[in-house]
Scaffold this motif. Structure first.
Motif, short mmCIF file in Angstrom:
data_model
loop_
_atom_site.label_atom_id
_atom_site.label_comp_id
_atom_site.label_asym_id
_atom_site.label_seq_id
_atom_site.Cartn_x
_atom_site.Cartn_y
_atom_site.Cartn_z
N GLY A 194 -35.63 -52.22 12.23
CA GLY A 194 -36.19 -51.80 10.94
C GLY A 194 -37.36 -50.84 11.04
N THR A 195 -37.91 -50.66 12.26
CA THR A 195 -39.02 -49.71 12.42
C THR A 195 -38.46 -48.34 12.84
N ILE A 196 -39.07 -47.30 12.30
CA ILE A 196 -38.58 -45.93 12.53
C ILE A 196 -39.46 -45.23 13.56
N TYR A 197 -38.84 -44.62 14.55
CA TYR A 197 -39.57 -43.84 15.56
C TYR A 197 -39.06 -42.40 15.53
N MET A 198 -39.98 -41.47 15.55
CA MET A 198 -39.62 -40.04 15.57
C MET A 198 -40.16 -39.45 16.87
N THR A 199 -39.32 -38.72 17.58
CA THR A 199 -39.75 -38.04 18.81
C THR A 199 -39.44 -36.55 18.67
N GLY A 200 -40.44 -35.75 19.00
CA GLY A 200 -40.22 -34.29 18.89
C GLY A 200 -41.34 -33.53 19.54
N PRO A 201 -41.22 -32.21 19.57
CA PRO A 201 -42.19 -31.35 20.24
C PRO A 201 -43.44 -31.12 19.40
N ALA A 202 -44.48 -30.64 20.10
CA ALA A 202 -45.70 -30.18 19.42
C ALA A 202 -46.29 -29.09 20.32
N GLU A 203 -46.38 -27.91 19.80
CA GLU A 203 -46.83 -26.75 20.62
C GLU A 203 -48.07 -26.12 19.99
N LYS A 204 -49.00 -25.73 20.86
CA LYS A 204 -50.19 -25.00 20.37
C LYS A 204 -49.87 -23.51 20.30
N ILE A 205 -50.15 -22.91 19.15
CA ILE A 205 -49.88 -21.48 18.98
C ILE A 205 -51.14 -20.67 19.34
N CYS A 206 -52.26 -21.09 18.75
CA CYS A 206 -53.49 -20.32 19.01
C CYS A 206 -54.71 -21.12 18.57
N GLU A 207 -55.86 -20.62 18.88
CA GLU A 207 -57.11 -21.19 18.34
C GLU A 207 -58.01 -20.01 17.98
N ILE A 219 -28.21 -39.02 -5.33
CA ILE A 219 -29.53 -38.91 -4.68
C ILE A 219 -30.00 -40.28 -4.20
N SER A 220 -30.70 -40.31 -3.08
CA SER A 220 -31.36 -41.54 -2.60
C SER A 220 -32.85 -41.25 -2.49
N GLY A 221 -33.66 -42.24 -2.81
CA GLY A 221 -35.12 -42.05 -2.74
C GLY A 221 -35.76 -43.16 -1.91
N LEU A 222 -36.75 -42.76 -1.09
CA LEU A 222 -37.47 -43.74 -0.26
C LEU A 222 -38.79 -43.12 0.17
N VAL A 223 -39.63 -43.96 0.76
CA VAL A 223 -40.88 -43.45 1.33
C VAL A 223 -40.91 -43.77 2.82
N ILE A 224 -41.08 -42.74 3.61
CA ILE A 224 -41.40 -42.91 5.03
C ILE A 224 -42.60 -42.00 5.27
N GLY A 225 -43.78 -42.58 5.15
CA GLY A 225 -45.02 -41.80 5.24
C GLY A 225 -45.32 -41.09 3.93
N THR A 226 -44.28 -40.45 3.38
CA THR A 226 -44.44 -39.76 2.09
C THR A 226 -43.11 -39.86 1.36
N ILE A 227 -43.09 -39.38 0.11
CA ILE A 227 -41.89 -39.61 -0.72
C ILE A 227 -40.79 -38.61 -0.39
N ALA A 262 -36.75 -35.74 8.10
CA ALA A 262 -35.71 -36.02 9.11
C ALA A 262 -35.53 -37.53 9.25
N ALA A 263 -36.65 -38.25 9.24
CA ALA A 263 -36.57 -39.71 9.37
C ALA A 263 -35.90 -40.33 8.14
N ALA A 264 -36.29 -39.86 6.96
CA ALA A 264 -35.67 -40.38 5.73
C ALA A 264 -34.18 -40.10 5.70
N SER A 265 -33.81 -38.89 6.13
CA SER A 265 -32.38 -38.50 6.15
C SER A 265 -31.59 -39.36 7.12
N ALA A 266 -32.20 -39.65 8.27
CA ALA A 266 -31.52 -40.48 9.29
C ALA A 266 -31.31 -41.90 8.76
N VAL A 267 -32.30 -42.43 8.07
CA VAL A 267 -32.18 -43.81 7.56
C VAL A 267 -31.08 -43.89 6.50
#
Ligand SMILES: N[C@H](CCC[C@H](N)C(=O)O)C(=O)O
Length: 278
Positions: free
Chosen positions: A258-271, A154-162, A225-230
């Motif tokens: 050393g800085t991590i960037y994540m790019t991905g989608p964001a979709e609105k479902i409803c309001e 196991i590997s442990g780290l924090v990127i935003g959260t544990i 995903a970011a932690a797994s990539a690192v």
């Protein structure tokens, strides 16, 4: 009655409420109610918009079980779309105060629509004195731990959260729900942990399935995903720009100086309007 929007990023879905415009009840209790897929709207998590003194805006995040978490990667992409489209911020790049640090999202617009969101997640934290892992090791990379009858690396780290990261040859080899829950609640992790199971496809692609603290198996976990990539780049020499394939889609994780960037989608479902039951 509370106005809400529901958005999803690679299948991780969230309810967003405006805590500036509305007087909201206890956020932990509210999160449990609105996230319930039978008695509420249904989601993996809830985010509340609040004013910030140190950034353009503040994001508070709560898991479906009502526990607060410091940050959420898929969530901050959805949050960024929400605050840009509701004109809470005017620029395409802005800063968001979270308990996991100040994040720097940038909404990417194509044909007048938010196509994706790129987020500077900051630098990963490995040192065991700075992450909630009960170990004497300086860093927690590729450590053997016993979980039930199994010995896991196991590997442990924090990127935003544990996060913990475990490499598998094939997802069918493991019972993700059983093992995920066991690792999440292992005594090594006094504050519990998110558990990422990772399969290396090649130097440019990995597959990740995450058992999330406070939720269970989700279709994606952005910080996971970011932690797994690192950890993949450290232990398996994968590339600094990596495609992370998750059940709900694909995220791109870049490591630049050393800085991590994540790019991905964001979709609105409803309001809609949520009727608060007492
Ligand atoms: N369950 C996580 C928070 C949500 C993280 C995940 N949804 C993401 O996209 O990063 C925790 O308790 O730390």
């Amino acid at each position: 009655m509370l106005k809400f929007e529901k958005l999803q990023g690679t299948g991780n879905d969230f309810i967003i409420l405006n805590g500036i415009e509305n007087k909201l009840p206890n956020y932990n209790e509210l999160a449990k109610k609105v996230c319930s897929r039978n008695f509420g709207i249904g989601a993996d998590g809830m985010m509340v918009v609040e004013k910030s003194k140190i950034a353009d805006i503040k994001m508070l995040f709560y898991n479906a079980d009502g526990t607060q978490a410091p940050m959420c990667g898929n969530g901050i992409r959805c949050f960024s779309k929400y605050i840009y489209e509701n004109e809470i911020v005017k620029d395409q790049s802005f800063t968001v105060e979270t308990l996991g640090g100040i994040m720097k999202p940038q909404v990417v617009i194509e044909d007048n629509k938010i196509k994706s969101v790129k987020v500077n997640l900051g630098n990963p934290v490995f040192s065991s004195k700075d992450i909630p892992i009960d170990t004497s090791d300086e860093i927690f990379i590729d450590k053997k731990i016993k979980v039930g009858e199994k010995t896991l690396n196991i590997s442990g780290l924090v990127i935003g959260t544990i996060h913990t990261v475990i490499f598998v040859d094939d997802f069918d080899d493991i019972k993700i729900e059983q093992l995920g829950r066991a690792v999440e609640n292992n005594k090594l992790f006094p504050l519990k942990t998110n558990v990422n199971f990772v399969k290396i496809v090649d130097k440019k692609n990995i597959e990740v399935t995450t058992w999330e603290r406070g939720v269970g198996i989700t279709l994606a976990c952005g910080t996971g995903a970011a932690a797994s990539a690192v950890v993949s780049s450290i232990l398996h020499d994968t590339e600094e720009t990596l495609n992370v394939h998750v059940e709900g889609g694909k995220l791109i994780i870049e490591q630049i100086d050393g800085t991590i960037y994540m790019t991905g989608p964001a979709e609105k479902i409803c309001e809609g309007a949520y009727y608060l039951q007492n």
